[in-house]
Design a protein around this motif. Structure first.
Motif, PDB file in Angstrom:
ATOM      1  N   LEU A  58       2.948  -3.723   0.873  1.00  0.00           N
ATOM      2  CA  LEU A  58       1.597  -3.177   0.908  1.00  0.00           C
ATOM      3  C   LEU A  58       1.637  -1.659   0.753  1.00  0.00           C
ATOM      4  CD1 LEU A  58      -0.151  -5.135   3.819  1.00  0.00           C
ATOM      5  CD2 LEU A  58      -0.688  -5.263   1.377  1.00  0.00           C
ATOM      6  N   PRO A  59       0.648  -1.077   0.085  1.00  0.00           N
ATOM      7  CA  PRO A  59       0.589   0.390   0.003  1.00  0.00           C
ATOM      8  C   PRO A  59       0.212   0.978   1.364  1.00  0.00           C
ATOM      9  CG  PRO A  59      -1.355  -0.601  -1.009  1.00  0.00           C
ATOM     10  CD  PRO A  59      -0.421  -1.731  -0.691  1.00  0.00           C
ATOM     11  N   GLY A  60       0.579   2.212   1.581  1.00  0.00           N
ATOM     12  CA  GLY A  60       0.246   2.871   2.835  1.00  0.00           C
ATOM     13  C   GLY A  60       1.464   3.043   3.724  1.00  0.00           C
ATOM     14  N   ASP A  61       1.200   3.362   4.991  1.00  0.00           N
ATOM     15  CA  ASP A  61       2.277   3.587   5.954  1.00  0.00           C
ATOM     16  C   ASP A  61       3.062   2.302   6.188  1.00  0.00           C
ATOM     17  OD1 ASP A  61       1.440   6.207   6.268  1.00  0.00           O
ATOM     18  OD2 ASP A  61       0.065   5.697   7.914  1.00  0.00           O
ATOM     19  N   VAL A  63       4.961  -5.660  -8.257  1.00  0.00           N
ATOM     20  CA  VAL A  63       4.312  -5.511  -6.965  1.00  0.00           C
ATOM     21  C   VAL A  63       3.290  -4.398  -7.048  1.00  0.00           C
ATOM     22  CG1 VAL A  63       6.245  -6.349  -5.620  1.00  0.00           C
ATOM     23  CG2 VAL A  63       6.142  -3.954  -6.184  1.00  0.00           C
ATOM     24  N   ALA A  64       2.340  -4.462  -6.134  1.00  0.00           N
ATOM     25  CA  ALA A  64       1.244  -3.508  -6.166  1.00  0.00           C
ATOM     26  C   ALA A  64       1.671  -2.127  -5.704  1.00  0.00           C
ATOM     27  CB  ALA A  64       0.097  -4.024  -5.294  1.00  0.00           C
ATOM     28  N   SER A  65       2.616  -2.080  -4.795  1.00  0.00           N
ATOM     29  CA  SER A  65       3.011  -0.788  -4.233  1.00  0.00           C
ATOM     30  C   SER A  65       4.050  -0.117  -5.105  1.00  0.00           C
ATOM     31  CB  SER A  65       3.572  -0.968  -2.818  1.00  0.00           C
ATOM     32  OG  SER A  65       4.826  -1.601  -2.883  1.00  0.00           O
ATOM     33  N   GLY A  66       4.179   1.199  -4.864  1.00  0.00           N
ATOM     34  CA  GLY A  66       5.170   1.947  -5.609  1.00  0.00           C
ATOM     35  C   GLY A  66       6.444   2.137  -4.840  1.00  0.00           C
ATOM     36  N   ALA A  67       6.643   1.347  -3.788  1.00  0.00           N
ATOM     37  CA  ALA A  67       7.831   1.504  -2.955  1.00  0.00           C
ATOM     38  C   ALA A  67       9.079   1.189  -3.765  1.00  0.00           C
ATOM     39  CB  ALA A  67       7.745   0.587  -1.741  1.00  0.00           C
ATOM     40  N   ALA A  68      10.095   2.007  -3.572  1.00  0.00           N
ATOM     41  CA  ALA A  68      11.339   1.807  -4.305  1.00  0.00           C
ATOM     42  C   ALA A  68      12.025   0.544  -3.835  1.00  0.00           C
ATOM     43  CB  ALA A  68      12.246   3.018  -4.103  1.00  0.00           C
ATOM     44  N   GLN A  69      12.522  -0.257  -4.792  1.00  0.00           N
ATOM     45  CA  GLN A  69      13.215  -1.483  -4.467  1.00  0.00           C
ATOM     46  C   GLN A  69      14.554  -1.499  -5.190  1.00  0.00           C
ATOM     47  OE1 GLN A  69      10.710  -5.145  -4.372  1.00  0.00           O
ATOM     48  NE2 GLN A  69       9.091  -3.792  -5.100  1.00  0.00           N
ATOM     49  N   HIS A 117       6.465   9.694  14.983  1.00  0.00           N
ATOM     50  CA  HIS A 117       5.271   8.917  14.635  1.00  0.00           C
ATOM     51  C   HIS A 117       4.863   7.893  15.690  1.00  0.00           C
ATOM     52  CE1 HIS A 117       5.284  10.595  10.588  1.00  0.00           C
ATOM     53  NE2 HIS A 117       6.576  10.306  10.485  1.00  0.00           N
ATOM     54  N   GLY A 118       5.790   7.477  16.552  1.00  0.00           N
ATOM     55  CA  GLY A 118       5.460   6.464  17.553  1.00  0.00           C
ATOM     56  C   GLY A 118       6.059   5.109  17.219  1.00  0.00           C
ATOM     57  N   PHE A 119       6.274   4.302  18.265  1.00  0.00           N
ATOM     58  CA  PHE A 119       6.929   3.001  18.123  1.00  0.00           C
ATOM     59  C   PHE A 119       6.115   2.060  17.234  1.00  0.00           C
ATOM     60  CE2 PHE A 119       7.943  -1.318  19.431  1.00  0.00           C
ATOM     61  CZ  PHE A 119       9.324  -1.305  19.534  1.00  0.00           C
ATOM     62  N   PHE A 120       4.792   2.096  17.373  1.00  0.00           N
ATOM     63  CA  PHE A 120       3.936   1.150  16.653  1.00  0.00           C
ATOM     64  C   PHE A 120       3.335   1.761  15.392  1.00  0.00           C
ATOM     65  CE2 PHE A 120       3.742  -0.300  21.122  1.00  0.00           C
ATOM     66  CZ  PHE A 120       4.263  -1.570  20.941  1.00  0.00           C
ATOM     67  N   PHE A 121       4.006   2.753  14.836  1.00  0.00           N
ATOM     68  CA  PHE A 121       3.529   3.374  13.601  1.00  0.00           C
ATOM     69  C   PHE A 121       3.491   2.346  12.470  1.00  0.00           C
ATOM     70  CE2 PHE A 121       4.572   5.495   9.543  1.00  0.00           C
ATOM     71  CZ  PHE A 121       3.489   6.351   9.452  1.00  0.00           C
ATOM     72  N   GLY A 122       2.357   2.289  11.760  1.00  0.00           N
ATOM     73  CA  GLY A 122       2.215   1.377  10.627  1.00  0.00           C
ATOM     74  C   GLY A 122       1.879  -0.052  10.992  1.00  0.00           C
TER      75      GLY A 122
END
Length: 362
Positions: free
Chosen positions: A48-51, A181-187, A251-256
């Motif tokens: 998913l896109p985003g954090d 995939v929709a996101s631009g995350a490197a794979q 960022h915190g334990f529950f970030f994203g």
């Protein structure tokens, strides 16, 4: 009088047989849904896109929820007596520390395996991961032969050969096809492949090691999960600090974390426990069929969700893997050899040691 009693017994037998038949179908559905949904949901939240959430934190949360669930079940079994439950846990986990320490090795491997699964699914298409991950059957069988001196039937050896061949064909197919995939995350396909292979090796070794050290254990399924969870949470927290400590501090334990991420964590925590309860109604053939169905479901859903491309090579490779899984789960004709089962790998061995299965069967 005797005729009437016989008729009643026959009616009861038919009712029980019908109930068992329904339970088998329910077991099949649960196994298919759990096997396919976990992989698809992890792939979904990781693309998913985003954090992006920290996968190490998700592993720790799954262990914490699993331990809490098992403690609650033990509390209910002891009629909500907090004192009795605490005494039982202290005696079993702390005072009998030698027995608890035996679970350190499989717990370490399971924690490693859970983290590797996130890495693999983040870099591989869900269908490719599902097919390749069946190599755990091969590694479990080989470790069983080496460590437990178990004997495999000729059909099982042939199925392992087909399994290896099918996975190889799928990997060849992936050289020319990439999932969009929709996101631009490197794979990185190589990273994903290495992660899933190491995960299969660890799954096979952990399953066989767990079976070996827990033969004759009188501990309950829920207590074993508490013991495993204590180590799993500790080791997972150590991996979290080592890999993502600085980022989590910022960022915190529950970030994203989103509702979808919580569903994945819940699936990891409760899915294995649910399967452990359900699997007693399913024989090896049914479990093998469930695994085959989950591969089909994952492939179909990957086409619609992730734009996965299915061609002849993938269908051939996946078909060989599905056939191999089913063949391996068939009962051995010769009752003397103790053939290993694919259920010893992954989460089943985590929840159902041999001693527990024997007791339930009595």
């Amino acid at each position: 009088m005797s005729t009437e009693r016989s008729n009643k017994e026959a009616a009861v037998g038919r009712t029980q047989g019908s109930a068992n038949s329904k339970l088998k179908y329910v077991s099949l559905a649960v196994l298919v849904v759990q096997n396919a949904s976990l992989i698809l949901s992890i792939r979904y939240v990781r693309t998913l896109p985003g954090d992006r959430f920290f996968s190490t934190s998700a592993v720790v949360m799954a262990e914490v929820l699993k331990v809490l669930t098992c403690v609650i079940i033990l509390l209910v079994q002891r009629r909500l007596s907090v004192w009795s439950t605490c005494s039982h846990l202290i005696d079993s986990v702390v005072l009998q520390y030698k027995e608890t320490l035996k679970l350190c090795v499989p717990s370490l491997i399971y924690t490693l395996q859970n983290n590797l699964q996130y890495i693999a699914i983040s870099n591989l298409p869900a269908a490719t991961f599902q097919v390749t991950y069946q190599l755990k059957i091969l590694t479990t069988a080989l470790f069983s032969v080496m460590m437990l001196r178990k004997t495999l039937s000729k059909v099982q050896w042939v199925s392992l050969l087909l399994l290896f061949l099918g996975v190889g064909i799928v990997q060849l197919q992936q050289e020319g096809n990439k999932e969009s995939v929709a996101s631009g995350a490197a794979q990185n396909y190589v990273v994903g492949l290495v992660a899933v292979v190491i995960s299969c090796l660890s799954s096979g070794f952990a399953g066989v090691y767990f079976e070996k050290i827990l033969k004759g254990s009188s501990a309950s399924v829920w207590l074993l999960n508490v013991q495993l969870g204590v180590f799993g949470t500790t080791l997972g927290a150590a991996a979290l600090w080592w890999n993502d400590g600085a980022a989590i501090a910022e960022h915190g334990f529950f970030f994203g974390y989103t509702s979808a991420v919580w569903c994945v964590v819940g699936n990891q925590a409760f899915g294995g426990l649910l399967v452990a309860v359900v699997v007693k109604y399913a024989d090896n053939i049914l479990k093998g069929f469930a695994t085959s169905c989950s591969i089909v479901v994952s492939t179909v859903m990957s086409v619609y969700l992730f734009g996965f491309h299915v061609d002849i090579l993938f269908m051939l490779g996946a078909g060989l893997v599905i056939s191999a899984v089913y063949m391996y789960s068939l009962p051995v004709t010769d009752p003397s050899p103790l053939a290993t089962s694919s259920s010893l790998s992954e989460e089943m061995t985590e929840f159902l040691p041999k001693s527990e299965e024997k007791k339930k069967g009595c």
